[in-house]
Design an enzyme around this catalytic site. Structure first.
Site, mmCIF file in Angstrom:
data_model
loop_
_atom_site.group_PDB
_atom_site.id
_atom_site.type_symbol
_atom_site.label_atom_id
_atom_site.label_comp_id
_atom_site.label_asym_id
_atom_site.label_seq_id
_atom_site.Cartn_x
_atom_site.Cartn_y
_atom_site.Cartn_z
ATOM 1 N N CYS A 119 34.224 35.086 101.938
ATOM 2 C CA CYS A 119 34.947 34.250 102.914
ATOM 3 C C CYS A 119 34.320 34.284 104.299
ATOM 4 O O CYS A 119 34.502 33.368 105.093
ATOM 5 C CB CYS A 119 36.407 34.695 103.013
ATOM 6 S SG CYS A 119 37.270 34.598 101.454
ATOM 7 N N HIS A 259 40.562 32.657 109.571
ATOM 8 C CA HIS A 259 40.346 32.369 108.149
ATOM 9 C C HIS A 259 41.696 32.000 107.512
ATOM 10 O O HIS A 259 42.696 32.669 107.734
ATOM 11 C CB HIS A 259 39.757 33.613 107.487
ATOM 12 C CG HIS A 259 39.587 33.484 106.017
ATOM 13 N ND1 HIS A 259 39.007 32.377 105.441
ATOM 14 C CD2 HIS A 259 39.925 34.312 104.990
ATOM 15 C CE1 HIS A 259 39.000 32.538 104.131
ATOM 16 N NE2 HIS A 259 39.555 33.701 103.829
ATOM 17 N N ASN A 289 43.085 28.982 100.206
ATOM 18 C CA ASN A 289 41.924 29.732 100.696
ATOM 19 C C ASN A 289 40.659 29.131 100.080
ATOM 20 O O ASN A 289 40.445 29.234 98.876
ATOM 21 C CB ASN A 289 42.091 31.206 100.299
ATOM 22 C CG ASN A 289 40.958 32.086 100.773
ATOM 23 O OD1 ASN A 289 39.928 31.600 101.258
ATOM 24 N ND2 ASN A 289 41.125 33.381 100.626
HETATM 25 N N1 COA Z 1 54.675 34.010 91.664
HETATM 26 C C1 COA Z 1 55.744 34.770 91.542
HETATM 27 N N2 COA Z 1 55.708 36.111 91.611
HETATM 28 C C2 COA Z 1 54.512 36.681 91.849
HETATM 29 C C3 COA Z 1 53.339 35.925 91.992
HETATM 30 C C4 COA Z 1 53.454 34.535 91.886
HETATM 31 N N3 COA Z 1 52.400 33.721 92.014
HETATM 32 N N4 COA Z 1 52.313 36.761 92.217
HETATM 33 C C5 COA Z 1 52.810 37.996 92.215
HETATM 34 N N5 COA Z 1 54.139 37.950 91.992
HETATM 35 C C6 COA Z 1 55.074 39.072 91.895
HETATM 36 C C7 COA Z 1 54.406 40.381 91.598
HETATM 37 O O1 COA Z 1 54.206 40.537 90.204
HETATM 38 C C8 COA Z 1 55.403 41.364 92.148
HETATM 39 O O2 COA Z 1 56.440 41.537 91.233
HETATM 40 P P1 COA Z 1 57.103 42.996 91.006
HETATM 41 O O3 COA Z 1 57.668 43.365 92.333
HETATM 42 O O4 COA Z 1 58.081 42.728 89.934
HETATM 43 O O5 COA Z 1 55.948 43.866 90.604
HETATM 44 C C9 COA Z 1 55.966 40.660 93.365
HETATM 45 O O6 COA Z 1 55.689 39.250 93.160
HETATM 46 C C10 COA Z 1 55.357 41.096 94.675
HETATM 47 O O7 COA Z 1 53.961 41.151 94.506
HETATM 48 P P2 COA Z 1 52.985 41.567 95.672
HETATM 49 O O8 COA Z 1 51.593 41.572 95.156
HETATM 50 O O9 COA Z 1 53.487 42.805 96.352
HETATM 51 O O10 COA Z 1 53.225 40.340 96.667
HETATM 52 P P3 COA Z 1 52.699 40.133 98.116
HETATM 53 O O11 COA Z 1 53.806 39.913 99.020
HETATM 54 O O12 COA Z 1 51.682 41.197 98.474
HETATM 55 O O13 COA Z 1 51.920 38.765 97.979
HETATM 56 C C11 COA Z 1 49.665 37.978 97.816
HETATM 57 C C12 COA Z 1 50.825 38.653 97.075
HETATM 58 C C13 COA Z 1 48.494 37.909 96.851
HETATM 59 C C14 COA Z 1 50.103 36.587 98.203
HETATM 60 C C15 COA Z 1 49.321 38.810 99.073
HETATM 61 O O14 COA Z 1 49.178 40.167 98.720
HETATM 62 C C16 COA Z 1 48.066 38.350 99.736
HETATM 63 O O15 COA Z 1 48.000 37.263 100.264
HETATM 64 N N6 COA Z 1 47.026 39.208 99.787
HETATM 65 C C17 COA Z 1 45.793 38.871 100.420
HETATM 66 C C18 COA Z 1 45.049 37.892 99.549
HETATM 67 C C19 COA Z 1 43.878 37.295 100.264
HETATM 68 O O16 COA Z 1 44.027 36.809 101.331
HETATM 69 N N7 COA Z 1 42.704 37.351 99.617
HETATM 70 C C20 COA Z 1 41.543 36.799 100.124
HETATM 71 C C21 COA Z 1 41.090 37.500 101.347
HETATM 72 S S1 COA Z 1 39.702 36.717 101.992
#
Ligand code: COA
Length: 332
Positions: A119, A259, A289
């Site tokens: 990224c 970003h 993204n």
């Molecule tokens: N829809 C519904 N539920 C989902 C899901 C989706 N698409 N993806 C994950 N979940 C669930 C998980 O399984 C988890 O369930 P559980 O509590 O029963 O285990 C719950 O939602 C919370 O998951 P978590 O991973 O803690 O969510 P989060 O708030 O951290 O959000 C992201 C997940 C991926 C959106 C977030 O972590 C994120 O944006 N991370 C950075 C990603 C990024 O920017 N990457 C590129 C960087 S350049």
């Protein structure tokens, strides 16, 4: 690595962007994985993303963005000294996607090469182009951030399928006119954290795709929560560092272009560096993204919407796989 230009040598003279016409909405994703529009919007801020049709390659997106960026800068392709394409989803293993772009736009006198910094690739390319233009002989460089992330996304994995999109953004970098200029760039990496955001297939580790028995290795894999924490910290550090080194006050910054990975990351960064959201450009809702394409697409849209005008100072800050991160301050 940091570079501060008291007398800037180069400037962004033109921008262009391109996103494919096919739109994948959250409602579409609801039919593909166990998720909901509400979950995706509240956790990421994303409503839809643009996805290529089969048969489109990365250099096709680059060409569209590049021609706009060159036209705005009034630079003919034959007058380009270099083309740098930042991408992790090039057309083929080799040659570089930049070579295909060179052919497609007729930039016969340019050196063309790709850059892999996930990224953060566009800010890396900006820093490199700025340095290349310190040589008096070099006058015009085209930098492009581009991805077809839909080609490496596991459409069965709800943790990642909701996040990514395709697109390209380009900038023509010319010698500074004495007013506009790249005031500073900062780029950094930490390979110790590579496993938190990676795609293992497609390189020498697994030369034969048939050797890959674990499906997960074939696509982007990510420890979302960990990546989130590092992204906020590194983007905050990078933004503060470049503001301080260039000698700016927050009030000097007209627009922050972060970003576009997740609205919660963007809001956390803005809050910690004390820049109000009115001064932050956001389009993650439309494109998700797009990795290396994220900042240059946002930059182009911000300029076309009149959010950055002549002599305005813009701060860009990025984070990505590697880990890689960086920032840049540009006066338009
Ligand atoms: N829809 C519904 N539920 C989902 C899901 C989706 N698409 N993806 C994950 N979940 C669930 C998980 O399984 C988890 O369930 P559980 O509590 O029963 O285990 C719950 O939602 C919370 O998951 P978590 O991973 O803690 O969510 P989060 O708030 O951290 O959000 C992201 C997940 C991926 C959106 C977030 O972590 C994120 O944006 N991370 C950075 C990603 C990024 O920017 N990457 C590129 C960087 S350049």
């Amino acid at each position: 690595m940091i570079e501060v230009n008291l007398n800037p040598v180069s400037m962004i003279a033109g921008t262009g962007s391109y996103t494919p016409g096919k739109i994948l909405t959250n409602a579409d994703l609801e039919k593909m994985v166990d998720t909901s529009d509400e979950w995706i919007r509240t956790r990421t801020g994303i409503r839809e993303r643009a996805i290529v049709e089969n048969g489109t390659v990365t250099s096709d997106l680059c060409k569209e963005a590049a021609l706009k960026a060159l036209e705005e800068a009034k630079v003919l392709p034959k007058n380009l000294d270099a083309i740098i394409v930042a991408t992790i989803t090039g057309d083929v293993r080799f040659p570089a996607t930049a070579c295909y772009v060179q052919e497609k736009i007729g930039a016969v006198n340019a050196v063309a090469f790709d850059l892999s910094a996930a990224c953060s690739g566009f800010i890396y390319a900006l820093a490199i182009a700025d340095n290349m233009l310190k040589a008096p002989e070099n006058k015009n460089i085209l930098i492009i951030g581009t991805e077809i992330l839909s080609s490496i996304t596991n459409w069965k994995d709800r943790n990642t399928a909701i996040l990514f999109g395709d697109g390209a953004g380009a900038c023509t970098i010319k010698k500074s006119d004495g007013k506009s200029g790249i005031l500073g760039t900062y780029i950094q990496s930490d390979g110790r954290l590579s496993k938190l955001l990676t795609m293992q297939a497609g390189g020498t580790k697994y030369p034969d795709p048939k050797d890959i028995t674990d499906e997960k290795l074939k696509y982007i894999s990510m420890e979302g929560r960990e990546v989130f924490k590092h992204a906020v910290k590194k983007m905050v550090d990078a933004a503060k560092l470049i503001i301080r080194e260039v000698g700016l006050k927050n009030s000097d910054i007209k627009l922050l272009i972060p970003h576009q990975a997740n609205i919660r990351i963007i809001e956390a960064v803005a809050k910690k560096i004390k820049i109000p959201m009115e001064k932050v450009f956001v389009n993650v809702d439309k494109y998700g993204n797009t990795s290396a394409a994220s900042i240059p697409i946002a930059l182009d849209e911000a300029r076309k919407e009149g959010k950055i005008n002549k002599e305005d100072i813009c701060l860009m800050v990025v984070f990505g796989g590697g880990f890689t991160w960086g920032s840049a301050v540009v006066r338009f």
